[in-house]
Structure formats: C-alpha cells, structure tokens
Design a protein around this motif. Sequence first.
Motif, mmCIF file in Angstrom:
data_model
loop_
_atom_site.group_PDB
_atom_site.id
_atom_site.type_symbol
_atom_site.label_atom_id
_atom_site.label_comp_id
_atom_site.label_asym_id
_atom_site.label_seq_id
_atom_site.Cartn_x
_atom_site.Cartn_y
_atom_site.Cartn_z
ATOM 1 N N LEU A 361 0.818 -1.204 0.000
ATOM 2 C CA LEU A 361 0.000 0.000 0.000
ATOM 3 C C LEU A 361 0.859 1.264 0.000
ATOM 4 N N VAL A 362 1.886 1.266 0.813
ATOM 5 C CA VAL A 362 2.786 2.431 0.854
ATOM 6 C C VAL A 362 3.466 2.635 -0.487
ATOM 7 N N LEU A 363 3.884 1.524 -1.128
ATOM 8 C CA LEU A 363 4.558 1.627 -2.423
ATOM 9 C C LEU A 363 3.605 2.190 -3.473
ATOM 10 N N ALA A 364 2.333 1.722 -3.483
ATOM 11 C CA ALA A 364 1.370 2.200 -4.470
ATOM 12 C C ALA A 364 1.093 3.686 -4.303
ATOM 13 N N VAL A 365 0.909 4.120 -3.053
ATOM 14 C CA VAL A 365 0.680 5.547 -2.795
ATOM 15 C C VAL A 365 1.868 6.385 -3.258
ATOM 16 N N SER A 366 3.079 5.874 -3.021
ATOM 17 C CA SER A 366 4.284 6.608 -3.434
ATOM 18 C C SER A 366 4.321 6.777 -4.949
#
Length: 502
Positions: A361-366
């Motif tokens: 999730l953090v990677l996608a938001v980034s």
Amino acid sequence: MGGGALSALQCWQGLTWPLKRVCTQMVLVNDTVSGYIGTDVILHCNFNPLPSVQITQVTWQKSTNGSKQNVAIYNPSMGVSILPPYKERVVFLNPSRRDGTIQVNQLQLEDEGAYICEFATFPTGNRESQLNLTVLARPVNRMDVTSKQLIAHPLKNEKIVVATCMSANGKPPSTITWETKLKGEAEYQEIKNDNGTVTVISRYKLVPTREAHKQPLTCVINYQTERETKNTTISVLYAPQVSIEGFDGNWYVKRADVKLTCKADSNPPPFSYQWRMANGSLPDSAEVNNNTLFFRGSVTYMLSGTYICEARNTIGSQTGQVDVNVTEFPFTPTPTDRTDRRESSMFPAAIIGGAVGGAVLVLAVSVILFVVLRRRHHTFKGDYNTKKHIYGNGYSKAGVAQHPPMAQSLQYPEDSDDEKKPGPVGSISYEDEEDDDGIDGRKLSTKYDDESKRPYFTVEEGERCGYGEDRTLGFQYEPEDLPDNLVAQNDGSYISKKEWYV
C-alpha cells in the motif's frame, strides 16, 4: 556515703591512680540482679578502704517503703548473723573486711526489692551502695479446646469459642497471638494476682462452617525471649454435600461398562445412599451397590433421564443429580492442543500478511504521488476562466490567443457587397453587430463550409457538437508552425510563454 550502683570493673577500668583512690572509698555492687522464682542469685558487694581505714562490720538491708530491714550481718569479731525470714536462704560466700557478697537461695516473689550493702569504717564512718533485685515468674501455659460439638448450620451466624489459650501467673505478663487461616476473632483478658503475677487469657471464636473443618489453629505465647506454641485442629460436623460422577457426556448406544457414583463430602461420613429417577423408576439394567449405580449390558436409549442420589448422615441429608443423554454415535471432540497449535500458527501468518500488505500500500501511494507531481511539473499554474476555448484537443488559458493571429490588413469597405457574399472555406468576413450603446459595429468573423475544419470551438460549442476532451480536432499546429509566443502541453493544448513561466 551512699553510692550509686557501680561495679568494680566500671570503677577500675581505664582509671589512673588518683581516680582509683576515689573508687577505694566506694562500696561496689551490681547494677541490677534478676532471677526466677525458685532459683538462686548472688548479690555482689566489695569495698577497698585505705590502709588507715578499719572495717568494723558489713551489713545487708532491704529497703521497703522508706524503712530498712536487716537481712544479714558480718562482724569480724562476732561472726555471721542471718535474720528471719532469710535465715535459711541467705549465706555470705566469702565474708571479710573487703568482701560482703551474699547468695539468696530459693527466690520468692517477696524477695524482690532494693537491697543496701553497708560497710562500717573507723574513723571515716559508714559507706554503702544500693542494688535492685527483680524476681521473675515464668508462667504456666496451656491450651484448652472446647468439648462442645461444633455443628455447621447454614442459617446460623453465631460465633462459638473453639479454643482458649492461657498463660498463668507470669511476671512480667506474657503476650498471646493466634496463627490460623480461619476467619475468626480473638478475645483477650488479663488478671492481676495478689502476689504481683499476671494471668493472660485469650479465647478464639468463629462460626462453625464446612470450610473450617480440619483447619489448624495455633496459639503463640511470648514471654521474655521465650516462645511457646500450642496447636489444635478444628472439627466441625456438617451435612453431606453431594455430587454425581461418571457421566462424561458421551454415552452412546451399545457402549459398555458405564456407571454413576454418588460422592458425598460430610462429617461424619454418610451411612446411607438412595438412588432414584426424577420421572419414573430406575432402568431394569441398573444395580445399586452402596454409593454406585451400575448398568448391566450395553447402553440403550432407556438409560436417558435425570438421576438423583440422596446421602444421609447424623447431621442431615442432601441430594445431587445428573442429566444423562444417550446418543446414537460416539462424540470425538477435537483435541484442544491441536486447535491451539493451529491458532498459534495462524497468528504469525496474519502478522506477516499484514506487514506485506502495508508495504504494498505504501509503495502504491508513493507511485501515484510521483506521477501526479511529475504531471503538475509540466503544467502551468493558475485558473481557467469559465469561457475557455478548445484549442487542439485541450483548453487554453484566458487571455491567450485562441488561434493563430490573422492578418491585420484584411478589411472591407463599409459598403462593400463582398461581406454579403458567401466566402470561401476559411474566408474572413464582417458581421453587423449592435453595441450596447446602440451604435452599429462590425465584427470580424471567419466562415467555414465544414465546421470540423474550424481551428477552435467554444466550450459550449464543443459540448453541443459532441467534441470531448479526448478528441483531436482536425486543425492543429505542427511544431514547425508553432508561434514563438506559445508552448505545447502534454495534453495537446498550448499556452503562452508568459503563462508557462509564471
């Protein structure tokens, strides 16, 4: 002279001769002396006179209420004299002009008091010192347990004395405490005797209950440095408390060797057990043997029902019951440890899955933030006005030229008939227009035979004609034809360099 209680060691230790000479003029006795009734004690008394001083007599006296009573006398010329009531119990150990020590045998309580040792000298007069004799009385200790039967009554809350602890004729008095887990309370009493001794009595009271049965009770008597204990165990009579064992919840058809056992906790033990069913009589296969109910043969549905056992002792009776259910097939429960292992193994997996999901999730938001910021970097800053024009396949900002600049030399005379003639595709014409002040004016316009060839549309025209933002219009600037004051955008639109660098 009358001297205080001072030992010879205290007088001589660490003193120089001038001070030691003072000690030679003092009668040296013990500070205090104590002994138990019936024992022997020694009362020390010494005197070291100067060579010029002559000793004529040594006398022991007892001080009682300000008066003196002679106890024993030593005269170098006449010998020893012991006066009643000490005649048979007091002796001089080594009578001399320097030593007047005596021994008192078989101490009695009446011997307690202040004693004075006096040396009669010539020519300096009498010299004396006083000591205190304390007579101790060791108490007689005992513990009495009530002879009354303790019976537990569920409806009564009366406290009964279960044990009495006594320390009699002690001097000084004893102290009594109790050590137990019982929920009771202690009562204390002191009795002062005529001879100076004290009797201490403590009674322990509690409510007789089933929980108090077989509980230890300890009386602790402390006298001086001595500690003495007295122990007992509480006995309480109570009616049976009944439970039935044997039904494990898995009685199934054709199971063999089943039984029910009636368990009764009581004091005294039950003398009889009775079995019965809540509705009806016992099954034909049931056999009663004291507190156990056996079933012959294998289990059938006839064994289902509520079984009651009644136990009775001399205090009373009580019943217990159990509901028996017979099933067709045996029930095999899932082992608890297997379930625990499965749950424990799922717990780390859930933690790992949650951690991986969070990282994704953090990677996608980034990534999304990166794309949005990069697109914004290539667009201009500011707001579009509400009357935007479609230029290419995008929008252009208010105040920027909406199409390539036209030649300023294209003009027609006011009376020219050419403005009324249909012009060629892309031709320029004037249209009559009346200003707000009523003055007629002319508006420069361009007419096209095919509307799709127009280089721009208003927003309203584009929506009406069905041109969306994603449509590429037929007329677009090629990079080589782009005016110097315009900058191409990623979405196909163009804005002025002035707006681009804002």
